[in-house]
Design an enzyme around this catalytic site. Sequence first.
Site, mmCIF file in Angstrom:
data_model
loop_
_atom_site.group_PDB
_atom_site.id
_atom_site.type_symbol
_atom_site.label_atom_id
_atom_site.label_comp_id
_atom_site.label_asym_id
_atom_site.label_seq_id
_atom_site.Cartn_x
_atom_site.Cartn_y
_atom_site.Cartn_z
ATOM 1 N N LYS A 133 -47.080 72.521 -7.965
ATOM 2 C CA LYS A 133 -46.798 71.083 -7.969
ATOM 3 C C LYS A 133 -45.596 70.765 -7.084
ATOM 4 O O LYS A 133 -45.673 69.901 -6.211
ATOM 5 C CB LYS A 133 -46.539 70.591 -9.404
ATOM 6 N N ASP A 152 -49.143 66.171 -11.508
ATOM 7 C CA ASP A 152 -48.126 66.068 -12.552
ATOM 8 C C ASP A 152 -48.807 65.479 -13.787
ATOM 9 O O ASP A 152 -50.034 65.337 -13.821
ATOM 10 C CB ASP A 152 -46.934 65.217 -12.068
#
Length: 227
Positions: A133, A152
Site C-alpha cells: 500500500k 487502504d
Amino acid sequence: MAKAIQQKKTPNPLAPERVAAVLDTLQKTYPNAVCALTHRNAFELTIATILSAQTTDVTVNKVTPELFRMYPTPKKLGEAPLPEIERIIRSTGFYRAKAKNIQSAAKVLVERFGGKVPQTIEEMIQLPGVARKTANVVLGSWYGIASGVVVDTHVLRLSRRLELTRETDPVKVERDLEKVIPQNHWIQFSHEMIHHGRQVCIARKPRCVDCSLETLCNSVDKTWSSR
Ligand code: SF4
C-alpha cells in the site's frame, strides 16, 4: 423522500461498461483528487504514509512539520534519537513501532539506495514499515508510476460495496481491482475512492442520498435508494 430499499442485484458488476461508468462518475465527482498527506518530496511522502497506518492523514499532517523540520533528510532521520522521534509522532498511535520503522527505513534509504526513494515496488518493500500500500502511494503520487492500486481501508470497503471484489485481504483486493480497472486509471482511482470513502461512503452509515454512484450501487449497506 426516502424509499424502502429493495435489494437488487447488479447483473454483471465487472462488465467493462459498468466499471467504466464507475470510473467516469468518480472522475467527475473528484476531478482534483490528490493525496491528502502533506509532503514536499518522495522521502517525506514515504515517512508520512508509514505514519498514516491506523490513523488519519489529518493527525499525520500535524506531526510531520516538526519531524521534517528537525530531520529533513534520510541521513538525519536515520541518526535521530529514537525517544525524540517517538515524542514527535506520539499522537499518531503505535508510536514506538512507527518510530523504529521510520528510523530504520531512513537508514535503509541511505545504506541501500543512496538516500533516494527507489522507484520500483520490489525495492520499496525492502524498507521497514513499507508494504504494497505504502509503495503504491509513493510510486503513484510522487513518481506517477502506476505500480498498483492503493488499497487502504476506504478502497477496500468501497470496492466490496461496489462489487468490484469479494475479497477481504488487501493484497487479493488489489489483484481483483487490477484485473478490471485499466492501468492508466490506477493512480486516480485510488485517490478518488479514498475521497469518496472519507466524504460519502463512510463506514458506519454511508450517505447514499448524496452519492453520485448511487444508481450504480446495489450494496447491502445502502441507507437510501432512488429506485
Ligand atoms: S450508494 Fe451508498 S453504499 Fe453505494 S457507493 Fe454510494 S454511499 Fe456507498
